[in-house]
Scaffold this motif. Structure first.
Motif, PDB file in Angstrom:
ATOM      1  N   UNK A 172       0.921  -1.249  -0.015  1.00 32.84           N
ATOM      2  CA  UNK A 172      -0.013  -0.167  -0.126  1.00 32.84           C
ATOM      3  C   UNK A 172       0.931   1.234  -0.004  1.00 32.84           C
ATOM      4  N   UNK A 173       0.375   2.316  -0.784  1.00 36.62           N
ATOM      5  CA  UNK A 173       1.219   3.478  -0.669  1.00 36.62           C
ATOM      6  C   UNK A 173       1.188   4.179   0.475  1.00 36.62           C
ATOM      7  N   UNK A 174       2.480   4.585   1.052  1.00 37.47           N
ATOM      8  CA  UNK A 174       2.937   5.368   2.570  1.00 37.47           C
ATOM      9  C   UNK A 174       4.311   5.759   2.251  1.00 37.47           C
ATOM     10  N   UNK A 175       4.374   6.594   3.345  1.00 39.29           N
ATOM     11  CA  UNK A 175       5.707   7.328   3.380  1.00 39.29           C
ATOM     12  C   UNK A 175       6.609   6.389   4.194  1.00 39.29           C
ATOM     13  N   UNK A 203       0.132   6.747  -4.509  1.00 36.36           N
ATOM     14  CA  UNK A 203      -0.034   5.356  -5.216  1.00 36.36           C
ATOM     15  C   UNK A 203       1.067   5.163  -6.399  1.00 36.36           C
ATOM     16  N   UNK A 204       0.805   6.470  -7.233  1.00 33.96           N
ATOM     17  CA  UNK A 204       1.791   6.288  -8.530  1.00 33.96           C
ATOM     18  C   UNK A 204       3.242   6.376  -8.112  1.00 33.96           C
ATOM     19  N   UNK A 205       3.651   7.052  -7.036  1.00 34.89           N
ATOM     20  CA  UNK A 205       4.960   6.930  -6.643  1.00 34.89           C
ATOM     21  C   UNK A 205       5.513   5.504  -6.517  1.00 34.89           C
TER      22      UNK A 205
ATOM     23  N   UNK B 177       2.157   2.512   9.395  1.00 33.96           N
ATOM     24  CA  UNK B 177       1.733   1.287  10.141  1.00 33.96           C
ATOM     25  C   UNK B 177       2.569   0.057   9.671  1.00 33.96           C
ATOM     26  N   UNK B 178       3.205   0.149   8.482  1.00 39.33           N
ATOM     27  CA  UNK B 178       3.758  -1.030   8.036  1.00 39.33           C
ATOM     28  C   UNK B 178       4.831  -1.557   8.788  1.00 39.33           C
ATOM     29  N   UNK B 179       5.376  -0.602   9.631  1.00 35.26           N
ATOM     30  CA  UNK B 179       6.627  -0.952  10.421  1.00 35.26           C
ATOM     31  C   UNK B 179       6.212  -1.537  11.800  1.00 35.26           C
ATOM     32  N   UNK B 180       4.976  -1.803  11.755  1.00 32.35           N
ATOM     33  CA  UNK B 180       4.220  -2.544  13.102  1.00 32.35           C
ATOM     34  C   UNK B 180       5.118  -3.806  13.404  1.00 32.35           C
TER      35      UNK B 180
END
Lengths: 315, 315
Positions: A172-175, A203-205, B177-180
């Motif tokens: 999923x897109x996230x920083x 998302x595109x990034x 939250x992906x690093x959870x």
């Protein structure tokens, strides 16, 4: 024990279509009793036909919803589908999963879909074995596609993915640059990427990053990993994703890669059985009076690990 | 080969303080030649005295700077310090590491600090073995503290941390939250946490999250994982961090946990040697005419993996 619970009878009933026999066989496999090798022997001639797809990615990526969509589409094609969901072992990342399981009950009145969750808590070591053998049962039961869904990037999860012919990685897109490493690790196991929740602005990034990483790594590979934007919640992009997975399955057959994967799985499987047997025998020998004495000498650094290895298992 | 390169002579020279002999021994261990068991046998009586600290965390967390600070402080206490830096195997996450290595050259004129990088590329399997044995050489060479720095959360990195008595996990404040999951995985290996770059606004939130997770998991554990805010760049919070690590080392000795850890490491080490030996012998037997025939029957599902295991290694 009644006749009806013997492995032989259960396999017969399962092959005749009994869901109860199937459920009992899976429980047997999960319990890993002494009769497991016999059970596998009976099942084995009926296996090797199912397509096995692995689905992984971080928690919250929407894997279960996506699996749900893929299962529905496969059903519409007339395929029999089994879903094996591996729940994460950590107490810190469970929450959403149970809800997802409940949501998937929408398939529960459909005889063509079978859903089973395997918990990992407390049986870290045995899980990848159990999962592989649960898949074997479902394969023997005649499911056309077995979807194995795992969360996280731990070794157990990666082991389980070793049995999948096609691995779909859902992101999923996230920083945050800390997931770069995770992405890099996933690059080595992914056959297809989904960028889910693709209505989010980044998302595109993420898509561009993935395509760039694939470009860097794909130079010597016959299959170029496709990246698909999806919104599983609204069922967007999921048809194209399904087609990409099916293209990968076709590629496996046409290129001879399927045969090679099967050989590698089976080699690994035999090695795992032998390693497990060795480990148990070594741990037992550490407990014997002679073993304790040898181990004491190791603790005192009078012997080194290679010498101890030689004494426990002479070459 | 000259006399001066025999394992026996090199170990003698190393014990007498030769840096060149030390560097050659490490190279020997990395190359994993046939004389490795003999070399380990000669080294082993001189080992078991060093403190071994593991430092891990995502790339960009500032691990190397922190390691640098800790090394300087240990030097100020008169300790001899070795740093083993494991470079990540992935081609996607290398960049900053090399720069860090170069920065650490500030110690290069100090005879009391020894720095060695181990690359992982292309030797995934052998690395954790090589790293363990490099640490063994440094231990024998009389370094008081060996700092093992690894990036990422792959299995190789976790294996390497198995040799550390104290594991410091370095995190940085960031969203997502992906690093959870990663945090949860790290919870199982961390003895001390550092929240580095703690001038960032989200530092206190990360600290609170970590403390909450520790609270959830610590119920039955005698050591409560401390969390320290640091700014390695400005050398802030690093004295308190060093004290926390040293408190953990004292706890290990006082509680008997050190002895238990050592026993577990050694058991694992013997098992690893035997597993490696088994794997090689099984792979060889797959290549023999008889082995090929058995494997063919497995591919045709006339034999199952348990039967093949029995034939290759009769019980």
């Amino acid at each position: 024990m009644s006749m009806g619970n013997s492995s032989e009878q259960l396999v017969k009933d399962m092959l005749a279509g009994s869901r109860l026999a199937l459920a009992r066989l899976i429980t047997k496999v999960e319990n890993r009793g002494a009769d497991l090798p016999e059970l596998i022997r009976i099942l084995y001639p009926h296996t090797g036909r199912a397509q096995i797809w692995g689905i992984t990615g971080p928690p919250g990526a929407g894997k279960s919803t996506l699996v749900d969509r893929l299962a529905s589409k496969l059903r519409a094609e007339g395929k029999r589908v089994a879903i094996v969901a591996i729940d994460p072992s950590s107490p810190f990342s469970g929450g959403a999963i149970l809800g997802d399981r409940i949501r998937m009950q929408r398939h529960s009145t459909d005889e063509g879909v079978f859903i089973r969750s395997l918990g990992t808590r407390g049986k870290q070591g045995g899980l990848s074995h159990a999962a592989k053998e649960v898949v074997l049962v479902l394969d023997a039961a005649g499911f056309d596609v077995v979807l194995v869904e795992t969360a996280g990037v731990g070794q157990t999860e990666l082991d389980i993915l070793q049995l999948a012919q096609t691995v779909l990685v859902v992101l999923v897109p996230e920083s945050g640059d800390s997931i770069q490493v995770m992405k890099a690790g996933l690059m080595e196991i992914a056959d297809v990427f989904a960028v889910n929740k693709s209505d989010r602005p980044e998302a595109d990034q993420l898509l561009r990053e993935l395509v760039a990483m694939i470009g860097l790594s794909a130079s010597s590979v016959a299959w170029t990993i496709p990246v698909h934007k999806t919104e599983a919640n609204r069922d967007q992009g999921t048809d194209a994703l399904l087609k990409a997975i099916q293209r990968h399955q076709a590629y496996l057959s046409e290129s001879g890669a399927r045969q090679k994967k099967t050989q590698a799985f089976l080699r690994r499987e035999v090695l795992d059985i032998l390693n497990e047997r060795l480990n148990q025998s070594v741990l037992r020998s550490f407990e014997s009076p002679e073993g304790r004495e040898i181990f004491d000498q190791l603790l005192q650094r009078k012997l080194d690990p290679y010498q101890v290895a030689d004494r426990i298992c002479p070459k």
